[in-house]
Write a protein that holds these residues in place. Structure first.
Motif, PDB file in Angstrom:
ATOM      1  N   GLY A   1       0.896  -0.344  -7.107  1.00  0.00           N
ATOM      2  CA  GLY A   1       0.731  -0.678  -8.512  1.00  0.00           C
ATOM      3  C   GLY A   1      -0.569  -0.199  -9.109  1.00  0.00           C
ATOM      4  N   ALA A   2      -1.536   0.195  -8.274  1.00  0.00           N
ATOM      5  CA  ALA A   2      -2.830   0.668  -8.764  1.00  0.00           C
ATOM      6  C   ALA A   2      -2.859   2.180  -8.965  1.00  0.00           C
ATOM      7  N   LEU A   3      -1.777   2.849  -8.619  1.00  0.00           N
ATOM      8  CA  LEU A   3      -1.725   4.308  -8.759  1.00  0.00           C
ATOM      9  C   LEU A   3      -1.427   4.695 -10.201  1.00  0.00           C
ATOM     10  N   SER A   4      -1.804   5.913 -10.563  1.00  0.00           N
ATOM     11  CA  SER A   4      -1.408   6.454 -11.857  1.00  0.00           C
ATOM     12  C   SER A   4       0.091   6.748 -11.835  1.00  0.00           C
ATOM     13  N   GLY A   5       0.650   6.979 -13.023  1.00  0.00           N
ATOM     14  CA  GLY A   5       2.075   7.287 -13.088  1.00  0.00           C
ATOM     15  C   GLY A   5       2.445   8.513 -12.271  1.00  0.00           C
TER      16      GLY A   5
ATOM     17  N   SER B   1       0.842  -1.201   0.000  1.00  0.00           N
ATOM     18  CA  SER B   1       0.000   0.000   0.000  1.00  0.00           C
ATOM     19  C   SER B   1       0.876   1.249   0.000  1.00  0.00           C
ATOM     20  N   VAL B   2       0.246   2.368  -0.259  1.00  0.00           N
ATOM     21  CA  VAL B   2       0.966   3.636  -0.206  1.00  0.00           C
ATOM     22  C   VAL B   2       1.592   3.825   1.176  1.00  0.00           C
ATOM     23  N   GLU B   3       0.828   3.554   2.222  1.00  0.00           N
ATOM     24  CA  GLU B   3       1.355   3.717   3.581  1.00  0.00           C
ATOM     25  C   GLU B   3       2.542   2.799   3.820  1.00  0.00           C
ATOM     26  N   GLU B   4       2.442   1.558   3.360  1.00  0.00           N
ATOM     27  CA  GLU B   4       3.546   0.610   3.552  1.00  0.00           C
ATOM     28  C   GLU B   4       4.772   1.021   2.744  1.00  0.00           C
TER      29      GLU B   4
ATOM     30  N   ARG C   1      -5.530  10.398   0.643  1.00  0.00           N
ATOM     31  CA  ARG C   1      -6.705   9.588   0.299  1.00  0.00           C
ATOM     32  C   ARG C   1      -6.319   8.265  -0.364  1.00  0.00           C
ATOM     33  N   LEU C   2      -5.027   8.064  -0.571  1.00  0.00           N
ATOM     34  CA  LEU C   2      -4.559   6.869  -1.268  1.00  0.00           C
ATOM     35  C   LEU C   2      -3.819   5.898  -0.357  1.00  0.00           C
ATOM     36  N   LEU C   3      -3.816   6.143   0.940  1.00  0.00           N
ATOM     37  CA  LEU C   3      -2.965   5.388   1.853  1.00  0.00           C
ATOM     38  C   LEU C   3      -3.165   3.879   1.770  1.00  0.00           C
ATOM     39  N   ASP C   4      -4.398   3.431   1.576  1.00  0.00           N
ATOM     40  CA  ASP C   4      -4.679   1.998   1.567  1.00  0.00           C
ATOM     41  C   ASP C   4      -4.582   1.387   0.175  1.00  0.00           C
TER      42      ASP C   4
ATOM     43  N   VAL D   1       8.321   7.180  15.624  1.00  0.00           N
ATOM     44  CA  VAL D   1       9.096   7.931  14.633  1.00  0.00           C
ATOM     45  C   VAL D   1       8.557   7.667  13.231  1.00  0.00           C
ATOM     46  N   VAL D   2       8.249   6.412  12.955  1.00  0.00           N
ATOM     47  CA  VAL D   2       7.700   6.052  11.647  1.00  0.00           C
ATOM     48  C   VAL D   2       6.381   6.771  11.412  1.00  0.00           C
ATOM     49  N   ALA D   3       5.499   6.751  12.396  1.00  0.00           N
ATOM     50  CA  ALA D   3       4.191   7.390  12.256  1.00  0.00           C
ATOM     51  C   ALA D   3       4.330   8.900  12.044  1.00  0.00           C
ATOM     52  N   GLN D   4       5.233   9.523  12.794  1.00  0.00           N
ATOM     53  CA  GLN D   4       5.429  10.967  12.661  1.00  0.00           C
ATOM     54  C   GLN D   4       5.983  11.320  11.284  1.00  0.00           C
ATOM     55  N   THR D   5       6.924  10.502  10.799  1.00  0.00           N
ATOM     56  CA  THR D   5       7.522  10.764   9.491  1.00  0.00           C
ATOM     57  C   THR D   5       6.485  10.633   8.386  1.00  0.00           C
ATOM     58  N   VAL D   6       5.658   9.589   8.454  1.00  0.00           N
ATOM     59  CA  VAL D   6       4.600   9.410   7.451  1.00  0.00           C
ATOM     60  C   VAL D   6       3.656  10.608   7.470  1.00  0.00           C
ATOM     61  N   GLU D   7       3.301  11.079   8.656  1.00  0.00           N
ATOM     62  CA  GLU D   7       2.395  12.230   8.766  1.00  0.00           C
ATOM     63  C   GLU D   7       3.020  13.472   8.133  1.00  0.00           C
ATOM     64  N   GLU D   8       4.315  13.659   8.333  1.00  0.00           N
ATOM     65  CA  GLU D   8       4.992  14.800   7.723  1.00  0.00           C
ATOM     66  C   GLU D   8       4.978  14.702   6.202  1.00  0.00           C
ATOM     67  N   MET D   9       5.155  13.505   5.671  1.00  0.00           N
ATOM     68  CA  MET D   9       5.124  13.328   4.222  1.00  0.00           C
ATOM     69  C   MET D   9       3.732  13.616   3.659  1.00  0.00           C
ATOM     70  N   LEU D  10       2.702  13.262   4.402  1.00  0.00           N
ATOM     71  CA  LEU D  10       1.341  13.523   3.939  1.00  0.00           C
ATOM     72  C   LEU D  10       1.032  15.014   3.939  1.00  0.00           C
ATOM     73  N   GLU D  11       1.683  15.762   4.806  1.00  0.00           N
ATOM     74  CA  GLU D  11       1.529  17.213   4.779  1.00  0.00           C
ATOM     75  C   GLU D  11       2.205  17.806   3.548  1.00  0.00           C
ATOM     76  N   LEU D  12       3.347  17.234   3.169  1.00  0.00           N
ATOM     77  CA  LEU D  12       4.044  17.708   1.973  1.00  0.00           C
ATOM     78  C   LEU D  12       3.362  17.242   0.690  1.00  0.00           C
ATOM     79  N   PHE D  13       2.733  16.059   0.741  1.00  0.00           N
ATOM     80  CA  PHE D  13       2.100  15.457  -0.432  1.00  0.00           C
ATOM     81  C   PHE D  13       0.647  15.111  -0.104  1.00  0.00           C
ATOM     82  N   PRO D  14      -0.215  16.119   0.021  1.00  0.00           N
ATOM     83  CA  PRO D  14      -1.590  15.874   0.472  1.00  0.00           C
ATOM     84  C   PRO D  14      -2.390  14.947  -0.438  1.00  0.00           C
ATOM     85  N   ARG D  15      -2.044  14.856  -1.712  1.00  0.00           N
ATOM     86  CA  ARG D  15      -2.763  13.957  -2.617  1.00  0.00           C
ATOM     87  C   ARG D  15      -2.680  12.504  -2.135  1.00  0.00           C
ATOM     88  N   LEU D  16      -1.603  12.169  -1.419  1.00  0.00           N
ATOM     89  CA  LEU D  16      -1.410  10.787  -0.974  1.00  0.00           C
ATOM     90  C   LEU D  16      -2.310  10.402   0.205  1.00  0.00           C
TER      91      LEU D  16
END
Length: 237
Positions: free
Chosen positions: A134-138, A95-98, A127-130, A110-125
């Motif tokens: 391979g199912a994402l667009s390019g 998954s995107v989160e994995e 809604r795609l966490l689960d 630390v892992v959870a905090q880092t993922v949260e920071e990335m989602l702030e930088l890349f908000p499009r991700l």
């Protein structure tokens, strides 16, 4: 003060086939340096040589004033060099989160905090966490690849053809994200591309590469002049 990255006289080969010829360039802290060239001109080889994937046959690579020649890829990554490869190479069955969690050092918090920071930088991700990678667009895969690289908090990020095969709307989003990133995060970016508009919009300095030779620096003011660029590369603006 020494450059963050200094490449001098760098030559590299695939087996007995030469691929880079005495390349010289540098990148300073906080800047975006562009390397512009057609397919097959040595852009990817240069990124892979800096990261440690390609055999270096001559010259030097210094990062933070320390030679990294002879260091394996994982040691260069620990030192603060990250690569977003051509083709993205995300994990399609995770998954995107994995994908984001893979390789983040530290405990669960630390892992959870880092993922949260990335989602702030890349908000499009968000809604795609689960969703499987391979199912994402390019374009979505490229955003994920950028975020995954940043999870390790590199000081230097090597971007290899980030616009390849991506729709124009996502290219604009990637450009805006990278421009914002350089304002929010202390990071240096070396960007290799053949998309002139994209590279000109982000880079402080741009070099032309042809047949494994870094020809010369293209003045920023001339990047929007099709005649000047054609003189360097045969590109049109």
């Amino acid at each position: 003060m020494p450059h963050l990255l200094e490449v001098s006289g760098l030559s590299a080969a695939y087996g007995l086939v030469p691929a880079l010829h005495r390349v010289d360039f540098h990148a300073d802290r906080g800047e975006v340096v562009g390397i512009l060239g057609h397919n097959g001109m040595g852009k990817t080889t240069l990124m892979r040589a800096i990261m440690g994937y390609v055999k270096v046959t001559g010259g030097e690579i210094r990062f933070e004033d320390t030679s990294v020649l002879g260091q394996p890829v994982n040691a260069r990554a620990r030192a603060g060099i990250g690569l977003v490869p051509q083709g993205r190479q995300i994990f399609p069955n995770l998954s995107v989160e994995e994908n984001l969690q893979v390789g983040i050092p530290g405990k669960a918090a630390v892992v959870a905090q880092t993922v949260e920071e990335m989602l702030e930088l890349f908000p499009r991700l968000k809604r795609l966490l689960d969703r499987r990678g391979g199912a994402l667009s390019g374009g979505e895969q490229q955003l994920l690849a950028l975020a995954r690289c940043l999870c390790r908090r590199p000081k230097l990020m090597l971007l290899d053809e980030p616009t390849e095969g991506i729709q124009p709307s996502i290219i604009d989003e990637i450009s805006e994200t990278l421009a914002a990133l350089t304002q929010k995060v202390d990071i240096t970016i070396v960007l290799v591309e053949q998309n002139l508009e994209f590279i000109a919009g982000l880079s402080k300095r741009v070099y032309a590469i042809s047949n494994g030779v870094l020809e010369k620096e293209i003045p920023r003011a001339e990047l929007t002049d099709s005649r000047s660029v054609s003189a360097f590369m045969g590109f049109t603006a």
